[in-house]
Every structure is written in C-alpha cells, then in structure tokens.
Scaffold this motif. Structure first.
Motif, PDB file in Angstrom:
ATOM      1  N   GLY A 214     -10.925 -52.326 -24.008  1.00  0.00           N
ATOM      2  CA  GLY A 214      -9.665 -51.584 -23.877  1.00  0.00           C
ATOM      3  C   GLY A 214      -8.688 -52.391 -23.037  1.00  0.00           C
ATOM      4  O   GLY A 214      -9.067 -52.996 -22.029  1.00  0.00           O
ATOM      5  N   MET A 215      -7.440 -52.432 -23.473  1.00  0.00           N
ATOM      6  CA  MET A 215      -6.358 -53.087 -22.706  1.00  0.00           C
ATOM      7  C   MET A 215      -5.233 -52.074 -22.589  1.00  0.00           C
ATOM      8  O   MET A 215      -4.793 -51.515 -23.610  1.00  0.00           O
ATOM      9  N   PHE A 216      -4.767 -51.829 -21.393  1.00  0.00           N
ATOM     10  CA  PHE A 216      -3.753 -50.798 -21.164  1.00  0.00           C
ATOM     11  C   PHE A 216      -2.634 -51.403 -20.324  1.00  0.00           C
ATOM     12  O   PHE A 216      -2.906 -51.967 -19.261  1.00  0.00           O
ATOM     13  N   PHE A 217      -1.409 -51.253 -20.790  1.00  0.00           N
ATOM     14  CA  PHE A 217      -0.284 -51.932 -20.135  1.00  0.00           C
ATOM     15  C   PHE A 217       0.594 -50.954 -19.362  1.00  0.00           C
ATOM     16  O   PHE A 217       0.955 -49.888 -19.866  1.00  0.00           O
ATOM     17  N   PHE A 218       0.957 -51.377 -18.153  1.00  0.00           N
ATOM     18  CA  PHE A 218       1.880 -50.599 -17.321  1.00  0.00           C
ATOM     19  C   PHE A 218       3.025 -51.510 -16.880  1.00  0.00           C
ATOM     20  O   PHE A 218       2.770 -52.586 -16.344  1.00  0.00           O
ATOM     21  N   PRO A 219       4.280 -51.091 -17.071  1.00  0.00           N
ATOM     22  CA  PRO A 219       5.411 -51.936 -16.664  1.00  0.00           C
ATOM     23  C   PRO A 219       5.528 -51.984 -15.136  1.00  0.00           C
ATOM     24  O   PRO A 219       4.944 -51.151 -14.434  1.00  0.00           O
ATOM     25  N   PRO A 220       6.297 -52.929 -14.611  1.00  0.00           N
ATOM     26  CA  PRO A 220       6.363 -53.143 -13.153  1.00  0.00           C
ATOM     27  C   PRO A 220       6.684 -51.892 -12.354  1.00  0.00           C
ATOM     28  O   PRO A 220       6.103 -51.674 -11.288  1.00  0.00           O
ATOM     29  N   ALA A 226      -0.481 -47.891 -11.396  1.00  0.00           N
ATOM     30  CA  ALA A 226      -1.483 -48.592 -12.214  1.00  0.00           C
ATOM     31  C   ALA A 226      -2.601 -49.162 -11.339  1.00  0.00           C
ATOM     32  O   ALA A 226      -3.794 -49.023 -11.648  1.00  0.00           O
ATOM     33  N   MET A 227      -2.218 -49.778 -10.216  1.00  0.00           N
ATOM     34  CA  MET A 227      -3.238 -50.403  -9.383  1.00  0.00           C
ATOM     35  C   MET A 227      -4.028 -49.365  -8.584  1.00  0.00           C
ATOM     36  O   MET A 227      -5.200 -49.591  -8.257  1.00  0.00           O
ATOM     37  N   GLN A 228      -3.409 -48.233  -8.282  1.00  0.00           N
ATOM     38  CA  GLN A 228      -4.178 -47.164  -7.621  1.00  0.00           C
ATOM     39  C   GLN A 228      -5.217 -46.599  -8.592  1.00  0.00           C
ATOM     40  O   GLN A 228      -6.353 -46.325  -8.224  1.00  0.00           O
ATOM     41  N   ASP A 239     -21.357 -48.915 -13.474  1.00  0.00           N
ATOM     42  CA  ASP A 239     -21.229 -50.105 -12.632  1.00  0.00           C
ATOM     43  C   ASP A 239     -21.565 -51.401 -13.372  1.00  0.00           C
ATOM     44  O   ASP A 239     -21.558 -52.473 -12.787  1.00  0.00           O
ATOM     45  N   ASP A 240     -21.836 -51.297 -14.694  1.00  0.00           N
ATOM     46  CA  ASP A 240     -22.000 -52.538 -15.455  1.00  0.00           C
ATOM     47  C   ASP A 240     -20.828 -52.792 -16.398  1.00  0.00           C
ATOM     48  O   ASP A 240     -20.865 -53.695 -17.230  1.00  0.00           O
ATOM     49  N   MET A 241     -19.776 -52.001 -16.273  1.00  0.00           N
ATOM     50  CA  MET A 241     -18.593 -52.206 -17.130  1.00  0.00           C
ATOM     51  C   MET A 241     -17.639 -53.200 -16.458  1.00  0.00           C
ATOM     52  O   MET A 241     -17.435 -53.133 -15.250  1.00  0.00           O
ATOM     53  N   ALA A 242     -17.065 -54.116 -17.250  1.00  0.00           N
ATOM     54  CA  ALA A 242     -16.065 -55.034 -16.693  1.00  0.00           C
ATOM     55  C   ALA A 242     -14.759 -54.263 -16.508  1.00  0.00           C
ATOM     56  O   ALA A 242     -14.273 -53.608 -17.441  1.00  0.00           O
ATOM     57  N   ILE A 243     -14.209 -54.333 -15.287  1.00  0.00           N
ATOM     58  CA  ILE A 243     -12.950 -53.646 -14.967  1.00  0.00           C
ATOM     59  C   ILE A 243     -12.054 -54.683 -14.288  1.00  0.00           C
ATOM     60  O   ILE A 243     -12.339 -55.117 -13.161  1.00  0.00           O
ATOM     61  N   ILE A 244     -11.040 -55.091 -14.983  1.00  0.00           N
ATOM     62  CA  ILE A 244     -10.198 -56.181 -14.485  1.00  0.00           C
ATOM     63  C   ILE A 244      -8.739 -55.754 -14.605  1.00  0.00           C
ATOM     64  O   ILE A 244      -8.351 -55.102 -15.581  1.00  0.00           O
ATOM     65  N   HIS A 264       6.937 -58.917 -17.773  1.00  0.00           N
ATOM     66  CA  HIS A 264       5.852 -58.788 -16.790  1.00  0.00           C
ATOM     67  C   HIS A 264       5.335 -57.352 -16.718  1.00  0.00           C
ATOM     68  O   HIS A 264       6.081 -56.407 -16.972  1.00  0.00           O
ATOM     69  N   GLY A 265       4.099 -57.222 -16.320  1.00  0.00           N
ATOM     70  CA  GLY A 265       3.508 -55.905 -16.101  1.00  0.00           C
ATOM     71  C   GLY A 265       2.035 -56.055 -15.774  1.00  0.00           C
ATOM     72  O   GLY A 265       1.544 -57.176 -15.561  1.00  0.00           O
ATOM     73  N   TYR A 266       1.361 -54.924 -15.722  1.00  0.00           N
ATOM     74  CA  TYR A 266      -0.075 -54.926 -15.405  1.00  0.00           C
ATOM     75  C   TYR A 266      -0.880 -54.549 -16.642  1.00  0.00           C
ATOM     76  O   TYR A 266      -0.558 -53.555 -17.309  1.00  0.00           O
ATOM     77  N   PHE A 267      -1.922 -55.308 -16.910  1.00  0.00           N
ATOM     78  CA  PHE A 267      -2.914 -54.889 -17.896  1.00  0.00           C
ATOM     79  C   PHE A 267      -4.155 -54.447 -17.147  1.00  0.00           C
ATOM     80  O   PHE A 267      -4.677 -55.192 -16.312  1.00  0.00           O
ATOM     81  N   ILE A 268      -4.642 -53.254 -17.439  1.00  0.00           N
ATOM     82  CA  ILE A 268      -5.996 -52.901 -17.003  1.00  0.00           C
ATOM     83  C   ILE A 268      -6.888 -53.191 -18.190  1.00  0.00           C
ATOM     84  O   ILE A 268      -6.645 -52.703 -19.297  1.00  0.00           O
TER      85      ILE A 268
END
Ligand SMILES: Cc1cc2nc3c(=O)[nH]c(=O)nc-3n(C[C@H](O)[C@H](O)[C@H](O)COP(=O)(O)OP(=O)(O)OC[C@H]3O[C@@H](n4cnc5c(N)ncnc54)[C@H](O)[C@@H]3O)c2cc1C
Length: 466
Positions: A214-220, A226-228, A239-244, A264-268
């Motif tokens: 899954g890729m989820f985008f949040f604008p600036p 998004a980071m919270q 706890d074995d899932m990749a979360i970046i 620019h923005g954040y992808f989770i």
C-alpha cells in the motif's frame, strides 16, 4: 605510477581480465552508481574466481598499490574506486545457487540483489535484501542490509550462515559460527575490512510469491497529521509488516493523479508477504485519514523489490546521511516539515523506516552491526540529483537537515552504508567504543597491515611486541 613491465607480467599469468585506461571494461569499472565520484584507478583486475582474487591481492601488495574492492558499485562515497590504485572488481563472481530443501542460498561476492531475489523467489523463498535491484549483495550484507523484510527476518547480515573470505595474505577461509567465529562476527556489519568475500551463504525463508503493498500520499499541508498517523502504525500493525514513510516528490506513475506529479509530499508505504487481509486491515486504518490518493495492490515480491529502481537510476549524483530515532516526536516532525519541500533533485528524499520486529529480537552482541537494536526508526536523508549543480544544493539540504535532526536522534552514529564521509571519528561513532575496539582487535588478526582500508575503515589494534 605502476611499473609497466609488472602489469605486463601480471597480465600474462592472471586468468581474469586486466583493464587499463583505454581498455574496454575500464570506464564501466571506474564509473560507479554515484556520478559525483570521478576517480581513475591505475589498474582494474576483474575477477571470476577465488584464486583470481588472491592473485589480484598479491599483485596489488607487491606493487604497493592501494587496493579497493568493487561489488555492486553502490557505495555513495565511491569506496569501490581508489585514485591511482588497484580495483579488484568482483563482477564475474556473481553466481547464485539456491537449495530449496535446506532453504539456503550460495551467492557470489559480486552478485547484485536482483540476482539474489530472482533466484530465491523461484522457490517461494527470500532473505532480507535492499530495495534497489542493482545494489551489490557484498557491500550491503557486510554493512548490515536493511530492506522490506527487516521486521520479519532481521537484517541481511542476521541471516548470513557462512562466508568464504580471501584474506590479505591470500589465504582462503570459510567463516561461520564454529570456524573463525571472530571473523564471522566482524563480517556481519563490519564492512569490507577483513578480507574479500567471494561467497555468502544465506538462510532463506518461505514467503510465497506475493507481496501486498500500500502507498498512501499526503500533501505537505497535511504532513503533521500524516507523520503522527505513521508513528501510530508501529503499535497498531503487525510487527513483521514493513512501515515506511518517505518525504519526496510524487513520481510520474499511473497511480499518481496529474496534479500531484512531481509535487512534494509524504508517502506512507506498507508492505507484507503475510496474508492479504493483514494489508487490507492496515489500509483501512490509513484510509480513515483520507490520503490524497493511494495504490493498494498485490504484486510479485520481485516487483516490490524493483519498485524503487526508477527513482535510483545509475549515473545520478548522490549524497546521504542517516540517524537512528528512538521515536518520532512532534518536534522531529516539525523538522521534517521544514525540509520537505526544500530539495531540487527529482529523486531526493527522506525516509523513516520503522524498526522493531525480528530486527529488535537479535541480541546486540550477536553481530558487529553498528545500529542500536532498540531504535525505533532508521531515518535517512538523501540527495539524488540528475546534475552536479542540483547536488550542490541538495548536499547542503542533507547536511542541514541532519544537523537539525540530531537533537531527536540516538547520538551521531549512523548506518555505515548510509554515510558519505568515513573519517576515523565517524566510523568510531557508528560502532560505539566497545564494538570498535573489538573490531579493531579482529582486524589486527586478519589484516594487520590494513591492506583493506579503502572502506569504512577500522584501524588494526596495535599488537604487543613479540
Ligand atoms: C540506490 C541505492 C539503494 C540502496 N538501498 C539500500 C537498501 O535498501 N538497504 C541497505 O541496507 N543499503 C542500501 N544502499 C546502501 C548500500 O548498502 C551500500 O551502498 C553498499 O555499500 C552497497 O554495496 P555494493 O557492493 O553495491 O557497493 P560497492 O561500492 O561496490 O562496495 C562498497 C564497499 O563494500 C565492500 N565490499 C563490497 N563487496 C565486497 C565483498 N564481496 N567482499 C568484501 N568487501 C566488499 C568494499 O569495502 C567496497 O569498497 C543503497 C545504496 C544505493 C546507492
């Protein structure tokens, strides 16, 4: 200057290839991933076997040449290339063999991650590897090796069972937990200091063929939120899932709406080789925060592993730094917000990789790996630019960002594979005093003259006079 007659004599007996300036093979050898590196080795010895590596080391030592070792050529600082030196290029030591019955893989010291992943994946198996296919197994594993499977299976080096190593004196040893256990400990995180690894033996794990991503985008303007959310996911997801989380420009990809491309923005990013339902449940949590757009899809594991190739092409200009974070505080998020839109390079980014899981269950003393096992996140800031001019700007961006992140980090030590400057103080800081001293004593046993120093160098401990 290297004695021409010595090179001619070496050429006659050496069964690998010798490249000098002007020879086919020379330019491809000296050009590494980072186009900011522009060095000219005197000689390149392209090796295809353990014997050839030993012969090349002996030649370099006889001629008093500085020796560098090239695996995948990805090190940002260009450690693979020493100006005026001898490059031992492992390009033809790239065999990959997998035994599905014992779930083991035998990988040549110069193989690329893409070769490793493809061979393992044919049998539904995998080991933690980095996230760009053309990175070398050698440098990555010897430095540690982080990737999407880190929370599930630990670091790449945590899964190493054995290594065949050509030492500075030309002798060949196989290091594992029983034989040369000190060397084996040092190889798992201590970099290329102890010899040239011609074969890595990995423990593999069953993963099937599919990853759910899954890729989820949040604008600036929604970055704080998004980071919270991103930091909450650590406690809410398996706890074995990749979360970046990535702070970057949205790519020119089909799933990105036109108005967001290159902005620019954040992808989770979430990824798992576990059941699809796990990713679906995780995606539902992120969707509650209404991301601007998303991509949620199953894909082959090897597709996940090559997904980032497009943002990391060969021949870009790169500079990077990293820091370990215990947690993501509101103050740290403010720093990220400050730097999010400040890059010029099309591919420059920062990334927070959630640690924990199997990575944290391995005891700190098990391997030389320098990172704290109790860290919350591996945080990386990377300038990746199409031109040198852009990198002048983004290098400064990385440096200032890194300084501003220091109060939120766990000391000045960072992952040795995500650094650009390797002076002694920084290498010491990366390992901490205790591990550095232990590595230094092991170095004194296996490479007392520091033949292998064009790397994240550990100085050999002074030995007591006989
Ligand atoms: C685009 C990109 C993506 C990356 N992604 C990841 C990632 O997902 N995860 C991660 O952990 N790291 C990642 N890295 C960092 C990477 O691990 C390091 O750059 C590492 O040094 C690459 O290894 P290499 O063999 O390609 O490098 P090289 O530049 O060829 O080698 C670097 C040094 O490693 C040593 N070395 C390499 N092979 C051997 C060997 N067989 N025996 C002895 N010494 C050897 C030598 O000292 C050599 O000078 C990435 C780097 C780049 C540029």
């Amino acid at each position: 200057m290297v004695d021409k007659s010595a090179i001619a004599a070496f050429r006659e007996t050496f069964t690998g290839s010798v490249y000098l300036s002007g020879d086919a093979g020379y330019e491809n050898s000296r050009n590494v991933w980072n186009a900011d590196i522009n060095r000219y080795p005197a000689v390149v010895a392209s090796c295809g076997s353990t014997d050839e590596v030993a012969a090349a080391i002996a030649f370099g030592r006889r001629q008093g040449l500085e020796i560098s070792v090239r695996g995948g050529g990805h090190n940002f600082a260009g450690l693979a290339v020493a100006e005026g030196g001898l490059m031992i290029h492992l390009e033809k030591i790239n065999s990959v063999r997998v035994d599905p019955a014992s779930k083991r893989a035998w990988i040549g010291g110069g193989a690329a991650l893409g070769d490793l992943d493809a061979a393992c994946s044919e049998h539904g198996l995998a080991v933690t590897a980095g996230i760009v296919t053309h990175t070398g197994v050698g440098g990555l594993t010897l430095g540690g090796g982080v990737g999407f499977l880190l929370r599930r299976f630990g670091l790449a080096c945590d899964n190493l069972l054995e290594a065949e190593v050509v030492l500075a004196d030309g002798s060949v040893v196989r290091a594992n937990r029983e034989n040369h256990a000190d060397l084996f400990w040092a190889l798992r995180g201590g970099g290329g200091n102890f010899g040239i690894v011609t074969e890595f033996v990995f423990q593999l794990h069953e993963i099937g063929d599919t990853a759910n991503v899954g890729m989820f985008f949040f604008p600036p303007e929604r970055g704080v939120e998004a980071m919270q959310l991103f930091r909450e996911l650590r406690d809410r997801l398996p706890d074995d899932m990749a979360i970046i989380a990535f702070g970057m420009r949205a790519p020119d990809a089909p799933f990105v709406p036109d108005e967001f491309r290159h902005t620019h923005g954040y992808f989770i990013q979430l990824a798992t080789v576990g059941p699809a339902a796990e990713l679906a449940a995780a995606a539902a949590i992120v969707r509650e925060a209404s991301p601007a757009f998303e991509l949620v899809t199953p894909m082959r594991y090897v597709e996940l592993q090559s997904m980032n190739d497009a943002f990391n092409p060969w021949g870009v200009h790169g500079y990077e730094k990293a820091v370990y974070l215990p947690a993501i505080s509101d103050d740290a998020i403010d720093v990220m917000q400050k730097y999010l839109t400040g890059t010029r390079g099309a591919f420059s980014y920062f990334g927070a990789m959630t640690l924990g899981g199997q990575y944290a269950r391995v005891a700190d003393e098990d391997a030389a790996w320098a990172g704290p096992r109790d860290a919350g996140y591996h945080f990386i800031m990377t300038g990746t630019c199409e031109t040198a001019e852009e990198l002048v700007h983004d290098r400064q961006w990385v440096k200032e960002f890194w300084s501003d992140m220091q109060p939120h980090g766990m000391g000045s030590g960072s992952y040795i594979n995500n650094m650009n400057e390797y002076d002694e103080n920084r290498v010491r800081a990366a390992y901490g005093a205790e591990k550095y001293e232990r590595l230094s004593r092991i170095k004194a046993v296996y490479d007392p003259e520091n033949v292998f120093h064009h790397n994240q160098n550990i100085k050999p401990a002074a030995t007591a006079p006989a």
